[in-house]
Write an enzyme that holds these catalytic residues in place. Structure first.
Site, PDB file in Angstrom:
ATOM      1  N   TYR A   2      -2.574   5.771   6.340  1.00  0.00           N
ATOM      2  CA  TYR A   2      -2.746   6.353   5.004  1.00  0.00           C
ATOM      3  C   TYR A   2      -1.617   5.966   4.053  1.00  0.00           C
ATOM      4  O   TYR A   2      -1.050   6.805   3.372  1.00  0.00           O
ATOM      5  CB  TYR A   2      -2.898   7.877   5.090  1.00  0.00           C
ATOM      6  CG  TYR A   2      -3.940   8.350   6.078  1.00  0.00           C
ATOM      7  CD1 TYR A   2      -5.154   7.668   6.215  1.00  0.00           C
ATOM      8  CD2 TYR A   2      -3.719   9.456   6.885  1.00  0.00           C
ATOM      9  CE1 TYR A   2      -6.121   8.089   7.125  1.00  0.00           C
ATOM     10  CE2 TYR A   2      -4.685   9.885   7.797  1.00  0.00           C
ATOM     11  CZ  TYR A   2      -5.875   9.196   7.908  1.00  0.00           C
ATOM     12  OH  TYR A   2      -6.828   9.600   8.812  1.00  0.00           O
ATOM     13  N   HIS A   3      -1.322   4.656   4.027  1.00  0.00           N
ATOM     14  CA  HIS A   3      -0.276   4.145   3.134  1.00  0.00           C
ATOM     15  C   HIS A   3      -0.818   3.053   2.203  1.00  0.00           C
ATOM     16  O   HIS A   3      -0.236   1.978   2.109  1.00  0.00           O
ATOM     17  CB  HIS A   3       0.883   3.566   3.958  1.00  0.00           C
ATOM     18  CG  HIS A   3       1.535   4.541   4.871  1.00  0.00           C
ATOM     19  ND1 HIS A   3       2.313   4.141   5.953  1.00  0.00           N
ATOM     20  CD2 HIS A   3       1.549   5.896   4.896  1.00  0.00           C
ATOM     21  CE1 HIS A   3       2.765   5.205   6.580  1.00  0.00           C
ATOM     22  NE2 HIS A   3       2.309   6.286   5.963  1.00  0.00           N
ATOM     23  N   PRO A   4      -1.918   3.289   1.480  1.00  0.00           N
ATOM     24  CA  PRO A   4      -2.434   2.228   0.603  1.00  0.00           C
ATOM     25  C   PRO A   4      -1.511   2.001  -0.584  1.00  0.00           C
ATOM     26  O   PRO A   4      -0.922   2.938  -1.125  1.00  0.00           O
ATOM     27  CB  PRO A   4      -3.794   2.783   0.158  1.00  0.00           C
ATOM     28  CG  PRO A   4      -3.634   4.266   0.214  1.00  0.00           C
ATOM     29  CD  PRO A   4      -2.721   4.527   1.389  1.00  0.00           C
TER      30      PRO A   4
END
Length: 555
Positions: A470-472
């Protein structure tokens, strides 16, 4: 009081960068700030209790609910892409892990055309934003809005993991956010006095209390930016089914995330010209880089049964959860007051890699992100994954309707190096878990199953089991003004128009080494000085530690 229909600065999004930006702009005292946020309140234990982190990112009330398109290299799997839909944005639903990134990340930004964003340039802003509890003197902030703490590390597994890393020949670091990132050590968290210390708690709510009518918040959907002769003058919004406008006297600032910022730019006529015309959108600035350069971290769970009944598995039953919740409600202490990510590591995958490119989060329980246990037994796990994949994806429009979710294609695992890097992660983790420090605890392997040994077998497991961390980021890349794929210049101004900036994780040229909440807040802090035309904080001359044997040794 109702929010006004105009302000000097309009900020779209109240997340990590947007909240920090609003705080600093309002603190300056000269200007009014209007923050547009689609989501609602962050009140309630699901958000504020650190141990409840698995709940909000699975709740439509708090999460936009985005999913990737079928990923071609993962057998067509669609992966979740949670984005916060409430004040504080994703900082209100994230795992609360605090990582600045490595000095090499920011020097790479500078070398890619982002002048003024080297490590020595951004370090003063990390110091300004932090109050560090237990960090390295001289390298950490002491009076900033963002409290950064460490968990109690009471479970013996936390120290066993670090000791195992040392036995395997890796360095130990007392503060990976200080001089030396590389090594095994304690993990830091944005938790303060037992509560999630989100950007809303650290910045937005204090700013609204402190500066009075200088800052206002309006709940609405930002549909598109309004231009007058190439100058951003306001935002078209939707609220309760009614479409209206809010006007910006000075600038409009997009801080809507690496998914929603490019979406709003494209809906506003800024993006790849042919793509916009395909959706019937008038092209105001043909910027082919908008929505491109999408990056993320993938991770995989290496899970082991634990021979001793000391893990958090004992607390997964309803009675224990109720007791933990009651203690947290009454005293803000106990198992509810930590995210349980209390040990970690940053290591290099091979000789010749100058700084860490693998990250570990360690947990004293075998569990999935939805909070369910994969086996009916005590266990522990390491989340592990490569930090600098060459794979790049995109965010594009599904339609010209602002209410439609965009198309998100990460293009995960698109290179052979991605696969070999993940196999390396699995094999290095095996080695750490087999060290003497873990022998008193290590039972049967849960995942990957021990019979999977060959490259093809491990590839199959990776394809089925890998998940987003969850690091876009990266979809409105910062670069030199003459870079055709840059979206913003190093002042964070959108190239090709006036009066508009993007200030959030979408501007990262390349993904930093670790979790993105810290770098996103730093971007808001530094961006506020750029918006206000202030002299940048003087660069610091700190020299980050580099493994002296990096050219010839993996550890």
């Amino acid at each position: 009081m109702p929010a006004p229909d105009s302000a000097d600065y309009i900020i779209i999004g109240s997340g990590s960068a947007g909240s920090a930006l609003a705080y600093r702009l309002a603190e300056d005292g000269r200007y009014s700030v209007l923050v547009l946020e689609y989501g609602g309140t962050d009140a309630g234990p699901f958000i504020q209790m650190p141990a409840a982190l698995s709940y909000p990112m699975n709740m439509s009330r708090y999460d936009w609910g985005y999913m990737s398109e079928p990923e071609p290299h993962l057998g067509g799997r669609q992966l979740a892409c949670p984005r916060g839909k409430l004040i504080g944005g994703s900082s209100s639903i994230n795992g609360m892990v605090y990582v600045r990134g490595n000095a090499g990340d920011y020097n790479h930004w500078r070398d890619s055309g982002a002048q003024g964003w080297s490590y020595n340039d951004v370090l003063p802003y990390f110091l300004r934003m932090e109050t560090s509890h237990g960090g390295q003197d001289g390298w950490r902030g002491t009076d900033g809005p963002l409290h950064v703490t460490r968990g109690p590390r009471e479970n013996p597994l936390y120290k066993a993991f670090v000791e195992a890393g040392e036995q395997a020949g890796y360095p130990v670091t007392a503060d990976y956010n200080g001089e030396q990132q590389e090594g095994f050590g304690p993990m830091e968290q944005t938790v303060y006095k037992g509560r999630r210390w989100s950007a809303a708690n650290a910045y937005l709510k204090p700013a609204m209390k402190k500066t009075g009518n200088k800052i206002s918040l309006k709940r609405c959907l930002a549909r598109r930016i309004i231009f007058d002769n190439g100058v951003a003058v306001g935002v078209e919004i939707e609220r309760g089914g009614r479409i209206s406008q809010v006007r910006a006297n000075r600038e409009v600032i997009l801080s809507a995330s690496s998914i929603n910022s490019p979406k709003i730019l494209m809906l506003s006529g800024i993006g790849p010209g042919a793509h916009l015309q395909e959706h019937g959108i008038e092209v105001i600035a043909d910027r082919p880089g908008v929505g491109q350069n999408l990056q993320d971290h993938l991770e995989i769970y290496v899970q082991q049964e634990c021979k001793q009944p000391i893990t958090l598995y004992s607390h997964l039953n309803l009675f224990s959860k109720a007791a933990i919740g009651l203690r947290w409600l009454l005293f803000k202490s106990g198992h509810g007051a930590t995210n349980h990510f209390e040990s970690c590591a940053f290591i290099r995958s091979a000789a010749g890699v100058p700084y860490p490119d693998i990250q570990y989060h360690f947990l004293p329980v075998a569990i999935r992100y939805d909070g369910k246990s994969p086996v009916d037994a005590h266990g522990f796990q390491a989340h592990v994954g490569p930090m600098r994949s060459d794979s790049r994806g995109s965010v594009t429009l599904r339609s010209n309707n602002p209410n439609d979710a965009p198309k998100i294609l990460f293009n995960y695992m698109s290179t052979e190096k991605d696969w070999s890097d993940f196999r390396t992660c699995l094999r290095l983790t095996d080695e750490v878990f087999s060290q003497p420090a873990m022998q008193a605890f290590s039972g049967k392997r849960i995942a990957p199953p021990p019979e999977l040994q060959s490259d093809d077998e491990l590839n199959g497991f990776i394809r089925d089991a890998v998940e987003s961390a969850y690091h876009p980021c990266g979809t409105c890349k910062m670069g030199a003004a003459d870079d055709p794929m840059a979206v913003v210049d190093p002042e964070l101004r959108v190239i090709g128009v006036d009066g508009l900036r993007v200030i959030d994780s979408s501007i990262f040229p390349r993904i930093p080494n670790g979790n993105l909440n810290g770098p996103s807040i730093m971007t808001g802090e530094k961006g506020s000085d750029l918006v206000l035309g202030k002299q940048a904080l003087p660069p610091l001359n700190h020299v980050a530690w580099e493994n002296p044997a990096w050219e010839t040794s993996q550890r």
